[in-house]
Design an enzyme around this catalytic site. Structure first.
Site, mmCIF file in Angstrom:
data_model
loop_
_atom_site.group_PDB
_atom_site.id
_atom_site.type_symbol
_atom_site.label_atom_id
_atom_site.label_comp_id
_atom_site.label_asym_id
_atom_site.label_seq_id
_atom_site.Cartn_x
_atom_site.Cartn_y
_atom_site.Cartn_z
ATOM 1 N N THR A 13 0.837 -1.171 0.063
ATOM 2 C CA THR A 13 -0.093 0.164 0.025
ATOM 3 C C THR A 13 0.733 1.226 -0.036
ATOM 4 O OG1 THR A 13 -1.657 -1.036 1.036
ATOM 5 C CG2 THR A 13 -1.798 1.244 1.377
ATOM 6 N N THR A 65 1.358 -4.874 3.900
ATOM 7 C CA THR A 65 1.068 -5.396 5.127
ATOM 8 C C THR A 65 0.350 -6.554 5.505
ATOM 9 O OG1 THR A 65 -0.985 -4.055 5.212
ATOM 10 C CG2 THR A 65 1.025 -2.725 5.958
ATOM 11 N N ASP A 66 -0.417 -6.952 4.610
ATOM 12 C CA ASP A 66 -1.023 -8.453 4.608
ATOM 13 C C ASP A 66 -0.060 -9.437 5.045
ATOM 14 O OD1 ASP A 66 -3.302 -6.894 4.166
ATOM 15 O OD2 ASP A 66 -3.970 -8.087 2.291
#
Length: 329
Positions: free
Chosen positions: A15, A92-93
């Protein structure tokens, strides 16, 4: 920080590199490393930066095989005596899994710091600049040495071995059950614990055929047997409570153990350790007696990474159990 401190930033996507498509409103990777750094005021004053674009992957596109290639690149960078630390931008996942793999397998005292963002460049309050600045300051700080991989996010510094993504959208999405190892105090890293890390493991390969299953009330062994039939080399089960499974799962566990496929049990609870507490059918004590590995405080995704690494070193069940026992968790 000293202008002699050299930090190499490896940009891999996520992101932090995204902007929203005006037509659809959906976020997509778009920014290069140089474009990101150009939007972070004063970052180049924090250290002498080397920028490298490795990928523009969303977090869900990251695979263990890709993590393994990233690990090789990190080792190459750290082998350069002119480099003092590495920062990695990441989706971030899956950030916690990559961080844990690097923590397990990259030797040496030089800092490796991962970061990312929860909002895109197009969003109000894009957190990429603050997180990237915190990561560079952390990598350049002498207190980060010898701590293994770290995650700098939301004004906190977390040990890779314990950090989890705990919220889907908040800016402080990453948390550790025992708290961060450091914070950004008026923008500068301050470490609250002594430097420590678990043993570094040095496999020649990563065995990625490890499946993770979440167990719930009434779960049976159908998915476990499907994993075995498709060639899984290891199984990780997120059990209930302190490490217990429904009785209908046991036939599949026994089948795996007979085939010398290691079975690791963790808890689906967010905090606490699994332990051989219960003697009922499917209880932790009975599982341990069967030969199941109880993985302490590790969550499912990290236990899966650790089992991939362990299988890269040995296929012996006792040795794999010992490798999990070595964890300082």
């Amino acid at each position: 920080m000293s202008d002699r401190t050299v930090v190499q930033i490896l940009f891999t996507g996520g992101t932090i590199s995204m902007r929203r498509d005006p037509a659809t409103g959906a976020a997509l990777p778009a920014l290069s490393g140089r474009e990101i750094v150009a939007r972070v005021p004063g970052l180049r004053r924090e250290a002498r930066l080397r920028l490298e674009d490795l990928a523009r992957l969303p977090g869900p596109h990251v695979t263990p095989a890709w993590m393994w290639r990233l690990r090789r690149r990190v080792e190459e960078v750290l082998a350069d005596p002119r480099v003092d630390g590495v920062v990695i931008t990441h989706g971030t996942d899956t950030l916690e899994e990559t961080a844990y793999l690097l923590d397990l397998t990259v030797a040496g005292p030089k800092p490796v710091v991962l970061t990312g963002a929860m909002r895109t460049f197009s969003d109000a309050g894009w957190d990429g600049p603050a997180n990237l600045t915190a990561a560079v300051r952390t990598a350049a700080h002498p207190g980060a040495s010898g701590r293994g991989a770290l995650v700098a996010f939301g004004e906190e510094i977390h040990a890779a071995m314990r950090v989890r993504k705990a919220h889907t959208q908040r800016l402080d999405a990453f948390r550790s059950a025992l708290g961060p190892v450091g914070v950004l105090d008026r923008g500068r890293p301050r470490f609250d614990t002594a430097a420590a890390r678990g043993p570094v493991l040095r496999p020649h390969r990563l065995v990625t055929a490890v499946d993770l299953h979440v167990l719930a009330a009434g779960s049976d062994d159908r998915l476990l047997r499907a994993s075995l039939a498709s060639g899984a080399k290891g199984l990780v089960l997120e059990g209930t409570g302190a490490g217990n499974v429904p009785p209908a799962v046991l036939p599949g566990i026994r089948a795996a153990l007979r085939a010398r496929v290691p079975v690791v049990v963790v808890s689906r609870c967010a905090e606490g350790r699994v332990a051989p507490l219960y003697g009922f059918e499917g209880g932790g004590q009975r599982l341990a007696e069967m030969g199941v590995v109880l993985a302490g405080e590790l969550g499912g995704p990290k236990a899966r990474i650790r089992l991939m690494v362990a299988l890269g070193l040995t296929s012996d069940p006792a040795a794999i159990r010992a490798l999990f026992d070595q964890s300082s968790l």
